[in-house]
Design an enzyme around this catalytic site. Structure first.
Site, mmCIF file in Angstrom:
data_model
loop_
_atom_site.group_PDB
_atom_site.id
_atom_site.type_symbol
_atom_site.label_atom_id
_atom_site.label_comp_id
_atom_site.label_asym_id
_atom_site.label_seq_id
_atom_site.Cartn_x
_atom_site.Cartn_y
_atom_site.Cartn_z
ATOM 1 N N ALA A 63 0.904 -1.276 0.125
ATOM 2 C CA ALA A 63 0.005 -0.085 -0.287
ATOM 3 C C ALA A 63 0.881 1.218 -0.012
ATOM 4 C CB ALA A 63 -0.745 0.073 1.170
ATOM 5 N N GLY A 102 0.579 -4.903 0.948
ATOM 6 C CA GLY A 102 -0.593 -4.910 -0.157
ATOM 7 C C GLY A 102 -0.255 -5.436 -1.352
ATOM 8 N N GLU A 105 -0.877 -8.843 -0.891
ATOM 9 C CA GLU A 105 -2.291 -9.229 -0.758
ATOM 10 C C GLU A 105 -3.099 -9.138 -2.371
ATOM 11 O OE1 GLU A 105 -2.397 -6.224 2.421
ATOM 12 O OE2 GLU A 105 -3.214 -7.840 3.644
ATOM 13 N N GLU A 125 4.385 -5.559 7.007
ATOM 14 C CA GLU A 125 3.519 -4.535 7.709
ATOM 15 C C GLU A 125 3.996 -4.550 9.365
ATOM 16 O OE1 GLU A 125 2.159 -6.570 5.500
ATOM 17 O OE2 GLU A 125 0.500 -5.513 4.240
HETATM 18 N N1 3HC Z 1 4.640 3.207 0.187
HETATM 19 C C1 3HC Z 1 5.187 4.691 -0.373
HETATM 20 N N2 3HC Z 1 6.362 4.891 -0.705
HETATM 21 C C2 3HC Z 1 7.419 3.658 -0.809
HETATM 22 C C3 3HC Z 1 6.853 2.406 -0.320
HETATM 23 C C4 3HC Z 1 5.698 2.181 -0.081
HETATM 24 N N3 3HC Z 1 4.946 0.933 0.328
HETATM 25 N N4 3HC Z 1 7.883 1.541 -0.372
HETATM 26 C C5 3HC Z 1 8.864 2.107 -0.810
HETATM 27 N N5 3HC Z 1 8.529 3.641 -1.064
HETATM 28 C C6 3HC Z 1 9.299 4.699 -1.499
HETATM 29 C C7 3HC Z 1 10.444 5.023 -0.583
HETATM 30 O O1 3HC Z 1 10.027 5.864 0.516
HETATM 31 C C8 3HC Z 1 11.579 5.641 -1.284
HETATM 32 O O2 3HC Z 1 11.227 6.914 -1.670
HETATM 33 P P1 3HC Z 1 12.368 8.132 -1.805
HETATM 34 O O3 3HC Z 1 12.981 7.493 -3.012
HETATM 35 O O4 3HC Z 1 11.366 9.118 -2.085
HETATM 36 O O5 3HC Z 1 13.005 8.064 -0.623
HETATM 37 C C9 3HC Z 1 11.368 4.849 -2.771
HETATM 38 O O6 3HC Z 1 9.955 4.344 -2.571
HETATM 39 C C10 3HC Z 1 12.371 3.814 -2.979
HETATM 40 O O7 3HC Z 1 12.385 3.043 -2.018
HETATM 41 P P2 3HC Z 1 13.654 2.337 -1.182
HETATM 42 O O8 3HC Z 1 14.912 3.312 -1.270
HETATM 43 O O9 3HC Z 1 13.252 1.390 -0.123
HETATM 44 O O10 3HC Z 1 14.164 1.196 -2.405
HETATM 45 P P3 3HC Z 1 14.700 -0.117 -2.433
HETATM 46 O O11 3HC Z 1 14.718 -0.426 -3.872
HETATM 47 O O12 3HC Z 1 15.903 0.015 -1.576
HETATM 48 O O13 3HC Z 1 13.971 -1.058 -1.701
HETATM 49 C C11 3HC Z 1 11.507 -2.067 -1.215
HETATM 50 C C12 3HC Z 1 12.360 -1.340 -2.267
HETATM 51 C C13 3HC Z 1 12.004 -3.537 -0.736
HETATM 52 C C14 3HC Z 1 9.963 -2.052 -1.914
HETATM 53 C C15 3HC Z 1 11.483 -1.045 0.139
HETATM 54 O O14 3HC Z 1 11.338 -0.115 -0.600
HETATM 55 C C16 3HC Z 1 10.348 -1.697 0.983
HETATM 56 O O15 3HC Z 1 10.369 -2.562 1.678
HETATM 57 N N6 3HC Z 1 9.322 -1.070 0.983
HETATM 58 C C17 3HC Z 1 8.197 -1.004 1.865
HETATM 59 C C18 3HC Z 1 7.488 -2.415 1.836
HETATM 60 C C19 3HC Z 1 6.370 -2.473 2.870
HETATM 61 O O16 3HC Z 1 6.562 -2.110 3.907
HETATM 62 N N7 3HC Z 1 5.285 -2.858 2.127
HETATM 63 C C20 3HC Z 1 3.956 -3.008 2.928
HETATM 64 C C21 3HC Z 1 3.227 -1.478 3.212
HETATM 65 S S1 3HC Z 1 1.850 -1.583 4.198
HETATM 66 C C22 3HC Z 1 0.733 -2.275 3.455
HETATM 67 O O17 3HC Z 1 1.016 -2.749 2.303
HETATM 68 C C23 3HC Z 1 -0.603 -2.206 4.331
HETATM 69 C C24 3HC Z 1 -1.689 -3.097 3.572
HETATM 70 O O18 3HC Z 1 -1.531 -4.485 4.383
HETATM 71 C C25 3HC Z 1 -2.858 -2.417 3.645
#
Ligand code: 3HC
Ligand code: NAI
Length: 694
Positions: A63, A102, A105, A125
């Protein structure tokens, strides 16, 4: 602006592509067009099956975290997944890169999943203080079973494609040509004429699940949660998937998600997520600066830190030339490294082959000339300016002209070290934390003359070796250790005035720290601080006396606590209690009961205050950098977001008022509220979002 969701056709197969760089997060600008596209395709009789895929470097990574805490916009992710799941023709997610949160999911809303062999799938998450809120906790157990689902969701750790295949999370993996394979897979399924069953209707894995075993496992996990709510909510939600009908479990998951997402812990952890990424954007080091290539690292000193730093590089695939003063010290260092890898093998986290491969990356030497081929050299010798200067002048003579020269000093002046070379622009501090092969934090200390390309290079290296880098400026102890000194400044007075080491430490563990300050001193060794104090003409009433009695902490079996028969469990020691009482009496201090609030106020408030001073001086560029340092290097509880975030939760006016009171009583400088703290409080602005000019 390019379209975020497009449809292409391969005959009767529709290929839906999400394109929302950088990581295809499921923002509203993806959800809305995706809803429309799915609606169209569901009703299009010329479409036999749908492949869902992503452009760019990854499948949907979750998400959009930036949308949390803002007013919800429909369709939300659950709406889109419900639509997807209701489609009668086969739907196939083609996964490359990472399918996280997400994103996974969404893939679970498809009938089938096919993953590139390099892909990773997970529900992280929990690391954001959340649980999967779009059906992950209810659908995943239906595919992989409750035990595996519990582990994946509570740990948040992603699994590689082959593991996902073995546990039936994906239906196939693809060595190459993922998209072509996914289309062929979809075509087969459509042609088979067998109705595809949505994940929600697959119950075999959860029917008759062993609830008692599940509860026992969940209870074990709860013990490790240390005050965090999310891991417990994750476990509860997976349990609901077993005990409740699908829709009820989904509704319960939503309720738990809504509660967590608006809570302080998740806000804190989301703050840390963005803070970690922000920390890699360094003032005056723009994208135009090209990093240098690092093919080989040199490490000087194979002691506690040098050995761990060398392992960190090797673990990141960078060969290391490891230098010591003599053969014995070198052999000792290498034996310790080998022993550490052997422990990993015995725990099953490393294979014998991998261990041999890593050991082969070390080139041990006692000859400085062998460092000539290194692109980056990290010095980890004794903490003594004369020794460091000598090492750097030798390096200056032998290192290649493009080499980066780094010191792992804990406190010393990096500019003075740099001045012992003819190339101060290539010198900086790389302050690793102990054990350096494990601890994530890397304080990168920018000297007054450190060149931007040198900084850009080490930021890249940090990522390669799995560290969390934060760039800081030069001052005594840099950010982390300087604030640690402020945290300790009044700690002995707490003892003299009435608290015991155990009482102080209990307040810290109750706060969420892994251990309190006195346990930490005992673990690190009291002799280090004693030596430092003597060198600087300082004293510490209790700690000095303990050291005079040979009580150096865990290593001597006695310190602020006793450690029986080599155990690391601290046991309160009446001898220490007596020593504290005697010291208080000699000083005419009447001991009294000291409550938890006072302990926090006299340890953590000065630490916050020092952080604000560090920001004022430009030693750290942003408050969030400080939070990253403390949560990754010193065990500050992530659920409180780091000292700067926590200060906002606590309230700046309250902190200032108590600091002023303490300053009035003691006259101690650590209690004098910083001008920045006062200014922000007066303007009603938060500390944790402060950006200075570091
Ligand atoms: N939402 C918004 N922005 C995100 C994001 C997300 N889920 N994931 C990454 N970004 C953004 C980062 O903030 C970063 O932004 P910036 O360049 O402006 O600083 C950019 O994307 C690139 O991210 P990384 O520097 O982390 O890139 P990497 O290539 O090193 O890593 C990744 C990629 C493994 C996908 C890592 O970004 C990551 O782990 N992201 C988060 C994954 C996550 O936690 N997903 C769950 C979200 S919560 C959810 O889904 C709730 C649902 O259950 C309802
Ligand atoms: P240590 O005493 O365990 O290791 C130092 C090693 O350097 C010894 O093996 C010694 O033989 C070697 N050495 C000394 N002079 C040398 C020279 N001229 N050439 C080659 N090798 C030489 O010390 P430790 O704890 O590893 O500390 C090293 C540095 O790391 C210090 O600057 C310390 O302040 C810093 N540091 C220490 C941390 C810790 O927790 N121990 C944490 C972060 C930084």
């Amino acid at each position: 602006m390019t379209e975020t969701v497009t449809i292409t056709r391969d005959g009767e197969i529709a290929i839906v592509t999400i394109d929302n760089p950088p990581v295809n997060a499921m923002s509203f600008r993806v959800r809305e067009p995706l809803r429309k596209v799915l609606e169209t395709l569901a009703g299009d009789s010329s479409v036999a099956a749908i492949v869902l895929t992503c452009a760019g470097r990854t499948f949907v990574a979750g998400a959009d975290i930036a949308e949390f805490g803002r007013p919800a916009q429909r369709p939300d992710l659950r709406d889109v997944i419900a639509m997807l799941e209701a489609i009668r023709k086969p739907t196939v997610a083609a996964i490359h890169g990472t399918a996280l949160g997400g994103g996974l999911e969404l893939a679970l809303g498809c009938h089938f999943r096919i993953a590139d062999k390099g892909a990773k799938l997970g529900l992280p998450e929990v690391k954001l203080g959340l649980l999967p809120g779009a059906g992950g906790t209810v659908r995943l157990p239906r595919l992989v079973g409750p035990a595996k689902a519990l582990k994946m969701i509570v740990s948040g750790a992603p699994v590689p494609a082959d593991v996902a295949l073995a546990s039936a999370l994906v239906d196939a993996t693809s060595e190459s040509n993922l998209f072509a394979n996914a289309v062929a897979f979809a075509r087969d399924k459509a042609a088979s004429g067998v109705a595809s069953v949505p994940v929600r209707d697959r119950g075999a894995q959860i029917v008759g699940a062993d609830l008692a075993a599940f509860d026992a496992e969940a209870a074990e996990l709860a013990k490790k949660a240390r005050g965090l709510e999310a891991p417990l909510a994750c476990a509860q939600s997976v349990r609901n998937a077993i005990t409740l009908p699908f829709d009820e479990a989904l509704a319960a998951e939503r309720e738990l998600f809504t509660k967590l997402v608006s809570g302080d812990q998740s806000r804190a952890q989301r703050h840390l997520f963005f803070a970690e990424r922000e920390a890699t954007k360094v003032p005056r080091v723009g994208k135009e600066v090209s990093p240098l290539e690092i093919r080989r690292a040199g490490i000087i000193g194979a002691g506690t830190m040098g050995g761990g730093i060398a392992m960190a590089f090797v673990n990141g695939g960078i060969p290391v030339t490891l230098l010591e003063m003599n053969r014995e010290a070198l052999d000792r260092g290498l034996a310790m490294i080998e022993k550490n890898y052997a422990i990993s093998v015995s725990r099953g986290s490393l294979s014998e082959d991998a261990k041999a491969g890593r050991m082969a990356l070390f080139a041990p030497t006692t000859d400085y000339a062998d460092l000539a081929e290194c692109d980056l050299i990290v010095e980890a010798v004794f903490e003594d300016m004369a020794v460091k200067r000598e090492v750097f002048s030798k390096l200056d003579a032998i290192a290649k002209p493009t080499a980066i020269l780094a010191t792992n000093t804990s406190y010393l002046d990096v500019n003075e070290i740099a001045a012992s070379t003819s190339r101060p622009q290539d010198v900086l501090g790389l302050h690793f934390f102990s054990p350096a092969n494990v601890m994530k934090l890397l304080e990168i200390v920018r000297g007054s003359r450190t060149a931007p390309d040198v900084l850009a290079t080490v930021l890249g290296v940090a990522k390669r070796i799995g560290k969390v880098p934060v760039v800081v400026g030069v001052c005594h102890g840099f950010v982390g250790n300087r604030m640690l000194s402020a945290r300790s400044d009044d700690a002995e007075n707490l003892l003299l005035e009435g608290a015991s080491p155990g009482e102080v430490d209990k307040v810290f563990t109750g706060f969420g720290w892994p251990m309190g300050p006195f346990q930490m001193y005992d673990m690190a060794g009291l002799d280090i601080g004693w030596r430092n104090r003597k060198a600087r003409g300082q004293t510490a009433v209790i700690a000095d006396r303990l050291c005079e009695q040979g009580r150096f902490g865990q290593k001597t079996g006695k310190g602020f606590y006793r450690y029986e028969n080599g155990s690391r469990t601290p046991v309160p020691d009446p001898e220490v209690a007596q020593l504290i009482e005697d010291s208080a009496r000699e000083r005419g201090i009447e001991r009294r009961t000291i409550l938890a609030g006072e302990i926090i106020e006299r340890t953590l408030y000065p630490m916050v205050n020092e952080g604000a001073k560090i920001l004022e001086e430009g030693i750290a560029a942003r408050a969030s950098d400080i939070d990253i340092i403390w949560t990754n290097g010193y065990g500050f509880p992530v659920g409180k977001g780091g000292p700067m975030f926590w200060a906002d939760l606590e309230g700046l006016p309250k902190i200032i008022e108590r600091l002023e009171y303490r300053h009035g009583l003691s006259g101690k400088d650590v209690f004098r509220p910083s001008a920045l703290l006062k200014r922000l409080a007066a303007e009603g602005r938060p500390l944790s979002t402060f950006v200075g000019n570091g």
